[in-house]
Design an enzyme around this catalytic site. Structure first.
Site, mmCIF file in Angstrom:
data_model
loop_
_atom_site.group_PDB
_atom_site.id
_atom_site.type_symbol
_atom_site.label_atom_id
_atom_site.label_comp_id
_atom_site.label_asym_id
_atom_site.label_seq_id
_atom_site.Cartn_x
_atom_site.Cartn_y
_atom_site.Cartn_z
ATOM 1 N N HIS A 203 105.643 116.175 66.547
ATOM 2 C CA HIS A 203 104.610 114.865 66.769
ATOM 3 C C HIS A 203 104.189 114.248 65.363
ATOM 4 O O HIS A 203 104.267 115.054 64.111
ATOM 5 C CB HIS A 203 103.176 115.203 67.522
ATOM 6 C CG HIS A 203 102.602 113.842 67.855
ATOM 7 N ND1 HIS A 203 101.802 113.213 67.061
ATOM 8 C CD2 HIS A 203 102.673 113.316 69.122
ATOM 9 C CE1 HIS A 203 101.254 112.270 67.587
ATOM 10 N NE2 HIS A 203 101.650 112.278 69.025
ATOM 11 N N GLY B 154 98.348 105.118 69.432
ATOM 12 C CA GLY B 154 97.034 104.990 69.237
ATOM 13 C C GLY B 154 96.637 103.649 68.806
ATOM 14 O O GLY B 154 95.599 103.344 68.405
ATOM 15 N N GLU C 108 101.695 113.034 64.055
ATOM 16 C CA GLU C 108 100.552 113.420 63.387
ATOM 17 C C GLU C 108 100.610 114.802 62.790
ATOM 18 O O GLU C 108 100.235 114.988 61.412
ATOM 19 C CB GLU C 108 99.458 113.281 64.680
ATOM 20 C CG GLU C 108 98.932 111.965 64.768
ATOM 21 C CD GLU C 108 98.452 112.101 66.372
ATOM 22 O OE1 GLU C 108 98.174 113.202 66.915
ATOM 23 O OE2 GLU C 108 98.431 110.904 66.871
ATOM 24 N N GLY D 148 99.362 109.662 75.124
ATOM 25 C CA GLY D 148 98.024 109.860 74.640
ATOM 26 C C GLY D 148 96.961 109.517 75.160
ATOM 27 O O GLY D 148 96.509 110.116 76.332
ATOM 28 N N GLY D 149 96.458 108.581 74.660
ATOM 29 C CA GLY D 149 94.991 108.343 75.218
ATOM 30 C C GLY D 149 94.813 107.882 76.609
ATOM 31 O O GLY D 149 93.856 108.442 77.322
ATOM 32 N N SER E 96 101.112 103.975 73.044
ATOM 33 C CA SER E 96 100.190 103.173 73.836
ATOM 34 C C SER E 96 100.822 102.897 75.237
ATOM 35 O O SER E 96 100.695 101.771 75.704
ATOM 36 C CB SER E 96 100.122 101.825 72.792
ATOM 37 O OG SER E 96 99.332 102.180 71.634
ATOM 38 N N ASN F 173 99.510 114.006 76.212
ATOM 39 C CA ASN F 173 99.216 114.815 75.055
ATOM 40 C C ASN F 173 97.802 114.563 74.667
ATOM 41 O O ASN F 173 97.319 113.384 74.247
ATOM 42 C CB ASN F 173 100.242 114.114 73.889
ATOM 43 C CG ASN F 173 99.580 114.793 72.606
ATOM 44 O OD1 ASN F 173 98.946 115.809 72.654
ATOM 45 N ND2 ASN F 173 100.148 114.211 71.460
ATOM 46 N N TRP F 174 96.702 115.519 75.024
ATOM 47 C CA TRP F 174 95.469 115.250 74.844
ATOM 48 C C TRP F 174 95.091 115.435 73.498
ATOM 49 O O TRP F 174 93.982 115.400 73.166
ATOM 50 C CB TRP F 174 94.849 116.466 75.670
ATOM 51 C CG TRP F 174 94.893 116.281 76.792
ATOM 52 C CD1 TRP F 174 95.346 115.080 77.822
ATOM 53 C CD2 TRP F 174 94.202 117.185 78.445
ATOM 54 N NE1 TRP F 174 95.233 115.332 79.307
ATOM 55 C CE2 TRP F 174 94.485 116.225 79.568
ATOM 56 C CE3 TRP F 174 93.407 117.974 78.192
ATOM 57 C CZ2 TRP F 174 93.925 116.871 80.577
ATOM 58 C CZ3 TRP F 174 92.908 118.532 79.335
ATOM 59 C CH2 TRP F 174 93.309 118.161 80.583
ATOM 60 N N LYS F 175 95.945 115.857 72.478
ATOM 61 C CA LYS F 175 95.593 116.234 71.023
ATOM 62 C C LYS F 175 94.316 116.790 70.859
ATOM 63 O O LYS F 175 94.352 117.865 71.639
ATOM 64 C CB LYS F 175 95.265 114.665 70.470
ATOM 65 C CG LYS F 175 96.550 113.760 70.731
ATOM 66 C CD LYS F 175 96.492 112.474 69.951
ATOM 67 C CE LYS F 175 97.998 111.609 70.153
ATOM 68 N NZ LYS F 175 98.115 110.332 69.754
ATOM 69 N N GLU G 292 108.598 108.189 69.701
ATOM 70 C CA GLU G 292 107.480 107.429 69.684
ATOM 71 C C GLU G 292 107.441 106.786 67.955
ATOM 72 O O GLU G 292 107.110 107.258 67.137
ATOM 73 C CB GLU G 292 106.572 108.660 69.541
ATOM 74 C CG GLU G 292 106.265 109.599 70.669
ATOM 75 C CD GLU G 292 105.032 110.439 70.781
ATOM 76 O OE1 GLU G 292 104.381 110.044 71.908
ATOM 77 O OE2 GLU G 292 104.610 110.959 70.014
HETATM 78 P P1 PGA Z 1 98.934 107.340 72.448
HETATM 79 O O1 PGA Z 1 99.640 108.516 71.807
HETATM 80 O O2 PGA Z 1 99.697 106.976 74.049
HETATM 81 O O3 PGA Z 1 97.654 107.254 72.621
HETATM 82 O O4 PGA Z 1 99.369 105.937 71.710
HETATM 83 C C1 PGA Z 1 100.987 108.922 72.026
HETATM 84 C C2 PGA Z 1 101.101 109.999 71.301
HETATM 85 O O5 PGA Z 1 100.724 110.270 70.393
HETATM 86 O O6 PGA Z 1 102.006 110.945 72.032
#
Ligand code: PGA
Length: 249
Positions: free
Chosen positions: A94, A172, A96, A233-234, A212, A10-12, A166
């Site tokens: 998600h 993050g 967010e 994500g990251g 993470s 997930n590149w956001k 999640e």
């Molecule tokens: P993260 O994000 O791996 O940077 O913790 C995961 C996500 O939000 O899907």
């Protein structure tokens, strides 16, 4: 029974279109395991250009879409437009989106229906905030999210969904749920699904862990019986590290 293994990035709201295309091309140059479904969810603007450079080993996903089919909804993107473009997956719910854009369980129920209506696969996110984890109410919290947004589906539809657990406190933050904490919740989710939709359906559904995930911890997490991969994500923004994650099953 063996379930689909999935590594989803997930590149956001990171990368430009040019950077995104380069990352997909460089990912595609690696010898990726054929039994792992690799999915990348770049920003909307990148989807079409990335489709052109992604080979058949890399699937693309949107990070969101509208609950409406079409109409006067400035700035929204429809599931029909995504399906027409050749996109197969849409991340829904998600944390967010839930937190910053007020997406409720009820709205997500509608989005799930809209996405299924266009023949796309939802990657449905659930997970608890820190205070809920501290009060040990996480299973009840996640159960409510699933009940409100997914329990109206038919077993056939449910069998096609992908779930991503999640925990918000791990997204993050660098703080990962332990493999045991992930397994415990994934097992609970699977038994909730079994109670409602039957054992057979519950055994088909891939449940991804997110929060993470890194090259250094993916093997331990993916090694858990009810963890079928990750929503990353990251670490998905670094091609080499994401390749390590893809090879961690
Ligand atoms: P993260 O994000 O791996 O940077 O913790 C995961 C996500 O939000 O899907």
């Amino acid at each position: 029974m063996s379930r689909q293994k999935i590594a989803a990035g997930n590149w956001k709201m990171h990368t430009t279109v040019t950077e995104g295309k380069e990352m997909i091309s460089s990912l595609a140059k690696n010898d990726l395991p054929s039994d792992v479904t690799v999915i990348i969810a770049p920003p909307f603007t990148h989807l079409y250009p990335c489709l052109e450079v992604a080979d058949s080993g890399i699937q693309l996903s949107a990070q969101n879409c509208s609950d409406k089919l079409s109409g006067a909804f400035t700035g929204e993107v429809s599931a029909a437009a995504l399906a027409d473009m050749g996109i197969k997956y849409v991340i829904l719910g998600h944390s967010e989106r839930r937190e910053y854009f007020n997406e409720s369980n009820e709205l997500l129920k509608n989005k799930v229906d809209t996405v299924f209506g266009q023949g796309l696969t939802p990657i449905f996110c659930c997970g608890e905030p820190l205070e809920i984890r501290k009060s040990e109410q996480q299973v009840a919290y996640v159960r409510q999210q699933l009940m409100d947004s997914l329990w109206h589906l038919s077993s056939d539809q449910m069998a096609k969904i992908i779930i991503a657990y999640e925990p918000i406190w791990a997204i993050g933050t660098g703080e990962t749920a332990s493999p045991e904490q992930a397994q415990e919740m994934h097992q609970s989710i699977r038994s909730l699904i079994a109670e409602k939709f039957g054992e057979e359906t519950s055994q088909i559904i891939p449940i991804l862990y997110g929060g993470s995930v890194k090259g250094s911890n993916a093997k331990d997490i993916f090694g858990q019986r009810d963890v079928d991969g990750g929503l990353v994500g990251g670490a998905s923004l670094k091609v080499d590290e994401f390749v390590t994650i893809i090879r961690s099953f």
